[in-house]
Design a protein around this motif. Structure first.
Motif, PDB file in Angstrom:
ATOM      1  N   ALA A 194       0.830  -1.213   0.000  1.00  0.00           N
ATOM      2  CA  ALA A 194       0.000   0.000   0.000  1.00  0.00           C
ATOM      3  C   ALA A 194       0.859   1.256   0.000  1.00  0.00           C
ATOM      4  O   ALA A 194       0.529   2.249  -0.664  1.00  0.00           O
ATOM      5  N   LYS A 195       1.983   1.230   0.724  1.00  0.00           N
ATOM      6  CA  LYS A 195       2.858   2.403   0.728  1.00  0.00           C
ATOM      7  C   LYS A 195       3.441   2.648  -0.655  1.00  0.00           C
ATOM      8  O   LYS A 195       3.571   3.801  -1.082  1.00  0.00           O
ATOM      9  N   CYS A 201      -4.992   4.394   7.092  1.00  0.00           N
ATOM     10  CA  CYS A 201      -3.667   3.808   6.857  1.00  0.00           C
ATOM     11  C   CYS A 201      -3.043   4.368   5.580  1.00  0.00           C
ATOM     12  O   CYS A 201      -1.874   4.771   5.567  1.00  0.00           O
ATOM     13  N   TYR A 202      -3.806   4.393   4.486  1.00  0.00           N
ATOM     14  CA  TYR A 202      -3.275   4.885   3.222  1.00  0.00           C
ATOM     15  C   TYR A 202      -2.870   6.351   3.331  1.00  0.00           C
ATOM     16  O   TYR A 202      -1.843   6.765   2.786  1.00  0.00           O
ATOM     17  N   THR A 252       0.682   4.396  -2.696  1.00  0.00           N
ATOM     18  CA  THR A 252       0.393   5.790  -2.351  1.00  0.00           C
ATOM     19  C   THR A 252       1.505   6.738  -2.783  1.00  0.00           C
ATOM     20  O   THR A 252       1.336   7.959  -2.699  1.00  0.00           O
ATOM     21  N   PRO A 299      -3.975   9.003  -1.928  1.00  0.00           N
ATOM     22  CA  PRO A 299      -4.429   7.833  -1.155  1.00  0.00           C
ATOM     23  C   PRO A 299      -5.936   7.599  -1.215  1.00  0.00           C
ATOM     24  O   PRO A 299      -6.386   6.449  -1.250  1.00  0.00           O
ATOM     25  N   LEU A 344      -7.784   4.373  -2.814  1.00  0.00           N
ATOM     26  CA  LEU A 344      -8.786   3.590  -2.107  1.00  0.00           C
ATOM     27  C   LEU A 344     -10.048   3.426  -2.948  1.00  0.00           C
ATOM     28  O   LEU A 344     -10.606   2.327  -3.042  1.00  0.00           O
TER      29      LEU A 344
END
Length: 304
Positions: free
Chosen positions: A37-38, A97-98, A41, A46, A50
């Motif tokens: 995910a990092k 989180c994102y 992004t 982000p 999503l």
């Protein structure tokens, strides 16, 4: 003691093979999602990331649902419960989180903060779902948390996290903890395709206004973005979430949540491999401590 009451414990012990393998598979898929995910992004906003994830999941799941036609909830209240779980997991947890990754928080630091979930669940479980948390489990929770801290603090490349990143990670922690307890108390047996369809539709609907208000509609369409999006759609969205919901329904909320103690060391290991967030030897000690904590929490627990 009746024959049926004697047969009940053995029936509980006989569980499908896939359910026995579910904790390990879930841990692998969930932990890998942090560095992946990092990576994503770094190439797209982000919130837009999503929203794209939700849209792709729905494009895959809707034809499957139309083909299999699994039953949907019969009551309006059951629809609402599924939507609430979807909002807490998809919009709150993943959205925060994102966003934390996008403003520079390391995958390991975010994983550490959200690993506090078992503590919150253990504190709330007695009142909300009738679980009794014994001394052995409390020791396990403490060891798991200490192990997670050792993993992250021992990493020489962890950079200072902004206040905004910490607040976003804490909001993600509250979202997943709330979803775990809410699903355990109000969730009803439902086909996983139907449950996921409702939850991801809720995530998309509640994320679209956030994209319009706060998102940026620019992205770098390259192999890294496509690969990370593909993994998060299939690995996290379709497989890991289904495993998580199945384990919550079949086991105690605090026991399932204990799996999250192993996420920080595993996420740190994957981050070292994928994005060069190195992990020193002392972090392996933290992994061992966390594993002991999970083993202590994994014992059977009685109910009120």
């Amino acid at each position: 003691m009746t024959e049926s009451s004697m047969a009940e414990p053995s029936a509980r012990r006989r569980q499908p093979l896939w359910l026995s393998a579910a904790p390990g598979l879930f841990l692998l898929l969930w932990s890998l999602g942090f560095p992946v995910a990092k990576i994503g992004t770094q190439h797209v906003d982000p919130l837009l990331f999503l929203g794209l994830r939700f849209a792709l999941v729905l494009l895959i799941m809707l034809p499957v649902w139309l083909w299999l036609r699994p039953p949907m909830p019969a009551r309006l209240g059951a629809w609402g419960h599924q939507a609430m779980v979807g909002f807490l997991i998809q919009t709150v947890y993943f959205g925060c989180c994102y966003s934390a990754f996008a403003i520079g928080s390391s995958a390991g630091v975010v994983a550490l903060i959200v690993s506090l979930q078992p503590i919150l669940v253990a504190l709330a479980a007695p009142a909300m779902v009738g679980e009794i948390i014994g001394r052995r489990r409390w020791i396990g929770f403490l060891l798991g948390f200490v192990g997670a801290v050792v993993v992250i603090v021992g990493r020489s490349t962890v950079e200072g996290t902004t206040v905004g990143g910490l607040l976003l990670a804490l909001a993600a922690l509250l979202g997943m903890s709330g979803a775990t307890l809410y699903e355990k108390r109000f969730g009803e047996p439902l086909h996983p395709i139907s449950a996921n369809l409702i939850q991801y539709l809720t995530g998309l609907i509640t994320t679209l206004p956030l994209i319009a208000l706060f998102g940026h509609f620019t992205l770098e369409l390259d192999g890294a973005l496509v690969g990370s999006l593909a993994y998060l759609v299939i690995g996290n969205s379709l497989i890991a979430i289904s495993l998580l919901l199945a384990m919550i329904r079949r086991g105690e909320a605090s026991r399932v949540s204990a799996l999250f103690y192993l996420v920080p060391p595993c996420a740190a290991l994957f981050s070292w491999w994928l994005i060069d967030e190195t992990m020193p030897p002392v972090a392996w000690l933290g992994m061992a401590i966390a594993a002991v904590g999970v083993a202590l929490v994994s014992g059977r627990q009685r109910r009120r």
